[in-house]
Design a protein around this motif. Structure first.
Motif, PDB file in Angstrom:
ATOM      1  N   GLY A 133       0.791  -1.227   0.000  1.00 31.13           N
ATOM      2  CA  GLY A 133       0.000   0.000   0.000  1.00 31.13           C
ATOM      3  C   GLY A 133       0.818   1.270   0.000  1.00 31.13           C
ATOM      4  N   TYR A 134       2.109   1.168   0.291  1.00 32.77           N
ATOM      5  CA  TYR A 134       2.952   2.369   0.289  1.00 32.77           C
ATOM      6  C   TYR A 134       2.997   3.021  -1.091  1.00 32.77           C
ATOM      7  CZ  TYR A 134       4.846   0.841   4.831  1.00 32.77           C
ATOM      8  OH  TYR A 134       5.009   0.467   6.136  1.00 32.77           O
ATOM      9  N   GLN A 135       2.781   2.205  -2.147  1.00 33.67           N
ATOM     10  CA  GLN A 135       2.872   2.764  -3.496  1.00 33.67           C
ATOM     11  C   GLN A 135       1.835   3.860  -3.716  1.00 33.67           C
ATOM     12  OE1 GLN A 135       3.169  -0.100  -6.610  1.00 33.67           O
ATOM     13  NE2 GLN A 135       3.308   1.408  -8.240  1.00 33.67           N
ATOM     14  N   GLU A 136       0.710   3.772  -3.001  1.00 33.64           N
ATOM     15  CA  GLU A 136      -0.299   4.816  -3.139  1.00 33.64           C
ATOM     16  C   GLU A 136       0.218   6.144  -2.607  1.00 33.64           C
ATOM     17  OE1 GLU A 136      -3.933   3.621  -1.349  1.00 33.64           O
ATOM     18  OE2 GLU A 136      -4.039   1.698  -2.442  1.00 33.64           O
ATOM     19  N   LEU A 137       1.163   6.094  -1.657  1.00 33.75           N
ATOM     20  CA  LEU A 137       1.695   7.308  -1.047  1.00 33.75           C
ATOM     21  C   LEU A 137       2.935   7.829  -1.763  1.00 33.75           C
ATOM     22  CD1 LEU A 137       1.358   6.324   2.721  1.00 33.75           C
ATOM     23  CD2 LEU A 137      -0.168   7.788   1.394  1.00 33.75           C
ATOM     24  N   ILE A 138       3.769   6.935  -2.299  1.00 34.21           N
ATOM     25  CA  ILE A 138       5.034   7.390  -2.900  1.00 34.21           C
ATOM     26  C   ILE A 138       5.091   7.171  -4.400  1.00 34.21           C
ATOM     27  CG2 ILE A 138       6.334   7.051  -0.763  1.00 34.21           C
ATOM     28  CD1 ILE A 138       7.411   4.440  -1.903  1.00 34.21           C
ATOM     29  N   GLY A 139       4.104   6.481  -4.959  1.00 36.17           N
ATOM     30  CA  GLY A 139       4.046   6.313  -6.405  1.00 36.17           C
ATOM     31  C   GLY A 139       5.065   5.341  -6.958  1.00 36.17           C
ATOM     32  N   ASP A 140       5.106   5.253  -8.297  1.00 34.10           N
ATOM     33  CA  ASP A 140       6.055   4.387  -9.010  1.00 34.10           C
ATOM     34  C   ASP A 140       7.303   5.210  -9.311  1.00 34.10           C
ATOM     35  OD1 ASP A 140       7.477   2.710 -10.609  1.00 34.10           O
ATOM     36  OD2 ASP A 140       5.991   2.588 -12.231  1.00 34.10           O
ATOM     37  N   ILE A 141       8.391   4.924  -8.626  1.00 32.99           N
ATOM     38  CA  ILE A 141       9.603   5.745  -8.785  1.00 32.99           C
ATOM     39  C   ILE A 141      10.821   4.908  -9.198  1.00 32.99           C
ATOM     40  CG2 ILE A 141       8.913   7.629  -7.251  1.00 32.99           C
ATOM     41  CD1 ILE A 141      10.440   6.247  -5.007  1.00 32.99           C
ATOM     42  N   ASP A 142      10.578   3.718  -9.761  1.00 32.41           N
ATOM     43  CA  ASP A 142      11.696   2.941 -10.299  1.00 32.41           C
ATOM     44  C   ASP A 142      12.428   3.779 -11.350  1.00 32.41           C
ATOM     45  OD1 ASP A 142      10.966   0.875  -8.740  1.00 32.41           O
ATOM     46  OD2 ASP A 142      10.132  -0.376 -10.342  1.00 32.41           O
ATOM     47  N   GLN A 143      13.763   3.859 -11.221  1.00 26.15           N
ATOM     48  CA  GLN A 143      14.537   4.683 -12.148  1.00 26.15           C
ATOM     49  C   GLN A 143      14.827   3.909 -13.426  1.00 26.15           C
ATOM     50  OE1 GLN A 143      17.947   6.210 -10.051  1.00 26.15           O
ATOM     51  NE2 GLN A 143      16.702   7.049  -8.388  1.00 26.15           N
ATOM     52  N   ARG A 144      14.469   4.514 -14.556  1.00 25.53           N
ATOM     53  CA  ARG A 144      14.593   3.818 -15.834  1.00 25.53           C
ATOM     54  C   ARG A 144      15.490   4.558 -16.822  1.00 25.53           C
ATOM     55  NH1 ARG A 144       9.118   3.509 -14.365  1.00 25.53           N
ATOM     56  NH2 ARG A 144       8.401   1.389 -13.900  1.00 25.53           N
ATOM     57  N   ARG A 145      16.178   5.592 -16.372  1.00 25.15           N
ATOM     58  CA  ARG A 145      17.054   6.336 -17.270  1.00 25.15           C
ATOM     59  C   ARG A 145      18.135   5.391 -17.800  1.00 25.15           C
ATOM     60  NH1 ARG A 145      18.744  11.503 -18.443  1.00 25.15           N
ATOM     61  NH2 ARG A 145      20.971  11.731 -18.945  1.00 25.15           N
ATOM     62  N   PRO A 146      18.396   5.369 -19.112  1.00 21.79           N
ATOM     63  CA  PRO A 146      19.420   4.461 -19.665  1.00 21.79           C
ATOM     64  C   PRO A 146      20.788   4.714 -19.035  1.00 21.79           C
ATOM     65  CG  PRO A 146      18.102   5.448 -21.411  1.00 21.79           C
ATOM     66  CD  PRO A 146      17.741   6.180 -20.150  1.00 21.79           C
ATOM     67  N   GLY A 147      21.480   3.637 -18.713  1.00 24.54           N
ATOM     68  CA  GLY A 147      22.817   3.763 -18.154  1.00 24.54           C
ATOM     69  C   GLY A 147      23.881   3.708 -19.238  1.00 24.54           C
ATOM     70  N   GLU A 148      25.125   3.500 -18.800  1.00 23.95           N
ATOM     71  CA  GLU A 148      26.224   3.419 -19.759  1.00 23.95           C
ATOM     72  C   GLU A 148      26.194   2.080 -20.489  1.00 23.95           C
ATOM     73  OE1 GLU A 148      29.719   3.922 -17.490  1.00 23.95           O
ATOM     74  OE2 GLU A 148      29.447   6.072 -17.183  1.00 23.95           O
ATOM     75  N   GLN A 149      26.569   2.117 -21.743  1.00 22.73           N
ATOM     76  CA  GLN A 149      26.685   0.869 -22.505  1.00 22.73           C
ATOM     77  C   GLN A 149      28.078   0.311 -22.283  1.00 22.73           C
ATOM     78  OE1 GLN A 149      25.518   0.989 -26.649  1.00 22.73           O
ATOM     79  NE2 GLN A 149      26.957  -0.634 -27.163  1.00 22.73           N
ATOM     80  N   ASN A 150      28.151  -0.854 -21.686  1.00 21.63           N
ATOM     81  CA  ASN A 150      29.436  -1.442 -21.340  1.00 21.63           C
ATOM     82  C   ASN A 150      29.833  -2.605 -22.241  1.00 21.63           C
ATOM     83  OD1 ASN A 150      29.985   0.206 -19.018  1.00 21.63           O
ATOM     84  ND2 ASN A 150      28.330  -0.897 -17.982  1.00 21.63           N
ATOM     85  N   GLU A 151      28.919  -3.047 -23.105  1.00 22.66           N
ATOM     86  CA  GLU A 151      29.220  -4.198 -23.955  1.00 22.66           C
ATOM     87  C   GLU A 151      29.524  -3.756 -25.383  1.00 22.66           C
ATOM     88  OE1 GLU A 151      25.998  -6.911 -23.741  1.00 22.66           O
ATOM     89  OE2 GLU A 151      26.323  -7.410 -21.629  1.00 22.66           O
ATOM     90  N   MET A 152      30.348  -4.532 -26.040  1.00 22.58           N
ATOM     91  CA  MET A 152      30.653  -4.261 -27.453  1.00 22.58           C
ATOM     92  C   MET A 152      29.377  -4.384 -28.284  1.00 22.58           C
ATOM     93  SD  MET A 152      33.383  -6.192 -29.949  1.00 22.58           S
ATOM     94  CE  MET A 152      34.816  -5.578 -29.079  1.00 22.58           C
ATOM     95  N   ASP A 153      29.276  -3.523 -29.275  1.00 20.89           N
ATOM     96  CA  ASP A 153      28.118  -3.548 -30.159  1.00 20.89           C
ATOM     97  C   ASP A 153      27.965  -4.938 -30.783  1.00 20.89           C
ATOM     98  OD1 ASP A 153      26.665  -3.235 -32.831  1.00 20.89           O
ATOM     99  OD2 ASP A 153      26.412  -1.249 -31.948  1.00 20.89           O
ATOM    100  N   ALA A 154      26.718  -5.402 -30.859  1.00 19.62           N
ATOM    101  CA  ALA A 154      26.442  -6.746 -31.355  1.00 19.62           C
ATOM    102  C   ALA A 154      26.957  -6.961 -32.773  1.00 19.62           C
ATOM    103  CB  ALA A 154      24.940  -7.014 -31.293  1.00 19.62           C
TER     104      ALA A 154
END
Length: 518
Positions: free
Chosen positions: A493-514
């Motif tokens: 039930g906490y989600q009703e108070l603080i909402g959906d705040i999962d961070q989805r900003r793209p991070g650094e690409q660490n793998e060689m391009d496919a």
């Protein structure tokens, strides 16, 4: 506190090691820089290897130092006072990696590998934990299938493996399936990490202990020869237990060094700091905090020394003592470090002042080798199932009468009848914790006359036991709780108070391009 530089069987070797480590710490180690870079300096491992730090207890016949348990643990305490990363690097290699090979590898393998790891030319670790299990070794799902030619094909994965991607050898524990498709039990293998099918995974970005990599490992049709067995088929738990057991007291010994170093810094500050009430060290409450922290430190020291002395004498050390070392050694260490952060005030929260890094690094010790909660419940469960084990354990100590009386009351808690599985776990935790404090109270009671500080340590440990026992007898740990579902629903039930705040900003690409890969 009694002197801590007394060496057992090899004073010249140990004195040299301690002198080297202290000098090296002053002149060559920059913990802050290592922490920021998440890496040891290039010269680090060769420098330590030249002094024999990767072969502390490997016999001299195999190029090791052949130290006694007392001396090896004394070195670990010194390492712990300097830097937790330095401690874990050497501890993982010496206590998790070496013992399964030394005690269970075939003679030809042992003779070939031990000199290499003793000289630090190769690092070694053990891989037990998996994504679906931690210290619950019997739940291992990695599979080894025996082949017609006697070799084994290993598939599966491990997680949280210290040095996992950097070691030359990894002791892998897997569930064996024999040539008839039958489960043949947990089996250990010493694996050369250059073997095809051994894949080192990414390093986990941990809160502390940033310099020692924690990796996941994947095994894809990893073929292991028969001569790489550690002991007999189906007997891998024996080798794994050897590593875990030694690791638990080693963690306590290293944590002891952090306690001593943190208190050293806290004392300097409080003696030099003037506040409204006068000198900070003379403040009654601060004096009390320092004295109780010294008591905790001296109690852990007594336990580590007791275990080491019994091992060196060839006596059997009761398994619960290793659990006590892990549980209270690491819990009290974090308590003392946390208290020192508080005693330093704002300076305690400054990363360059050592204690803050101790706070991050040694926090993991409460989880390493089994979390405090898990192994306390396990210890309590074993004692509840066989109450005579606790009685036999306490009979080893020549403690004051009142301490034995308190221990007798702990034993009577086994008659409590839990009303649910959850209450059974709570009871096991209570009994496990009380057993730990009973051991510390008994040990410090035996030594109460050794110095001017020892009586306070003995009284402090007895008080901790008495207060926890009174709480348990009053039924405080067994209060009615909301159901598991009710707790989960409330948190959801906490989600009703603080909402959906999962961070989805793209991070650094660490793998060689496919498109560029093979």
């Amino acid at each position: 506190m009694e002197p801590t530089d007394q060496c057992a069987t090899t004073p010249t070797t140990v004195s040299h090691l301690l002198d080297f480590l202290r000098r090296y710490a002053r002149e060559r180690i920059d913990s802050r820089r290592m922490d920021e870079r998440r890496a040891f300096p290039v010269s680090f491992i060769p420098d330590l290897a030249a002094e024999g730090l990767f072969g502390l207890q490997i016999p001299t016949s195999h190029s090791g130092l052949g130290l006694s348990h007392t001396d090896a643990l004394r070195v670990m305490t010194q390492l712990g006072a300097i830097d937790a990363n330095l401690l874990i690097l050497t501890a993982v290699h010496n206590t998790l990696g070496v013992p399964p090979i030394e005690g269970f590898a075939q003679p030809a393998v042992r003779d070939a590998v031990l000199p290499e790891v003793a000289r630090g030319r190769r690092l070694v670790t053990s891989a037990i934990s998996e994504p679906g299990m931690g210290s619950h070794v019997r739940a291992i799902s990695t599979r080894a299938v025996k082949q017609a030619d006697g070799s084994y094909l290993v598939n599966g994965g491990k997680q949280w493996i210290s040095l996992g991607a950097d070691a030359a050898y990894v002791n892998v524990f897997a569930r064996l399936v024999d040539e008839h498709g039958q489960d043949a039990g947990i089996t250990g293998f010493m694996v050369d990490t250059t073997t095809p099918g051994f894949l080192g995974g990414p390093e986990v970005l941990t809160l502390g202990l940033k310099v020692v990599p924690q990796n996941s490992l994947t095994f894809e049709d990893l073929r292991v020869p028969a001569e790489s067995l550690l002991g007999e088929e189906g007997q891998g738990l024996v080798a794994a237990k050897t590593a875990f057991t030694k690791g638990r007291v080693t963690l306590a010994a290293g944590a002891l060094g952090a306690m001593m170093r943190s208190l050293e810094l806290a004392l300097r500050f409080t003696q030099r700091r003037e506040v409204a009430t006068g000198n900070l060290a003379e403040n009654g409450r601060i004096h009390q905090l320092l004295a109780d922290s010294v008591a905790a430190t001296q109690a852990v020291e007594a336990l580590v020394r007791h275990i080491a002395a019994r091992l060196d004498s060839g006596e059997e050390v009761a398994e619960p003592l290793f659990f006590v070392a892990k549980i209270l050694g690491c819990e009290l260490a974090f308590d003392v470090v946390d208290r020192c952060v508080q005693l330093l005030g704002a300076r305690g929260y400054v990363d360059t002042n050592v204690v803050a890094q101790h706070f991050r690094d040694y926090r993991l010790f409460r989880i390493f080798e089994g979390s405090t909660e898990a192994i306390t419940v396990y210890l309590g469960t074993t004692l509840l199932s066989a109450p005579g084990r606790f009685t036999a354990l306490m009979d080893q100590f020549d403690a004051a009468t009142q301490v034995h009386d308190l221990a007798d009351r702990v034993g009577k808690l086994a008659t409590v009848a839990p009303t649910s599985a959850q209450q059974q776990h709570v009871l096991a935790n209570v009994v496990g914790e009380l057993a730990c404090w009973s051991v510390l109270a008994a040990l410090t009671s035996e030594a109460a006359g050794r110095s001017t500080v020892h009586p306070h340590t003995a009284a402090w440990c007895e008080r901790q036991l008495r207060e926890r026992l009174r709480s348990a007898e009053d039924g405080v740990p067994f209060v009615d709780l909301p159901t598991v579902d009710e707790v989960a629903d409330h948190i959801t039930g906490y989600q009703e108070l603080i909402g959906d705040i999962d961070q989805r900003r793209p991070g650094e690409q660490n793998e060689m391009d496919a498109l560029l890969r093979c």
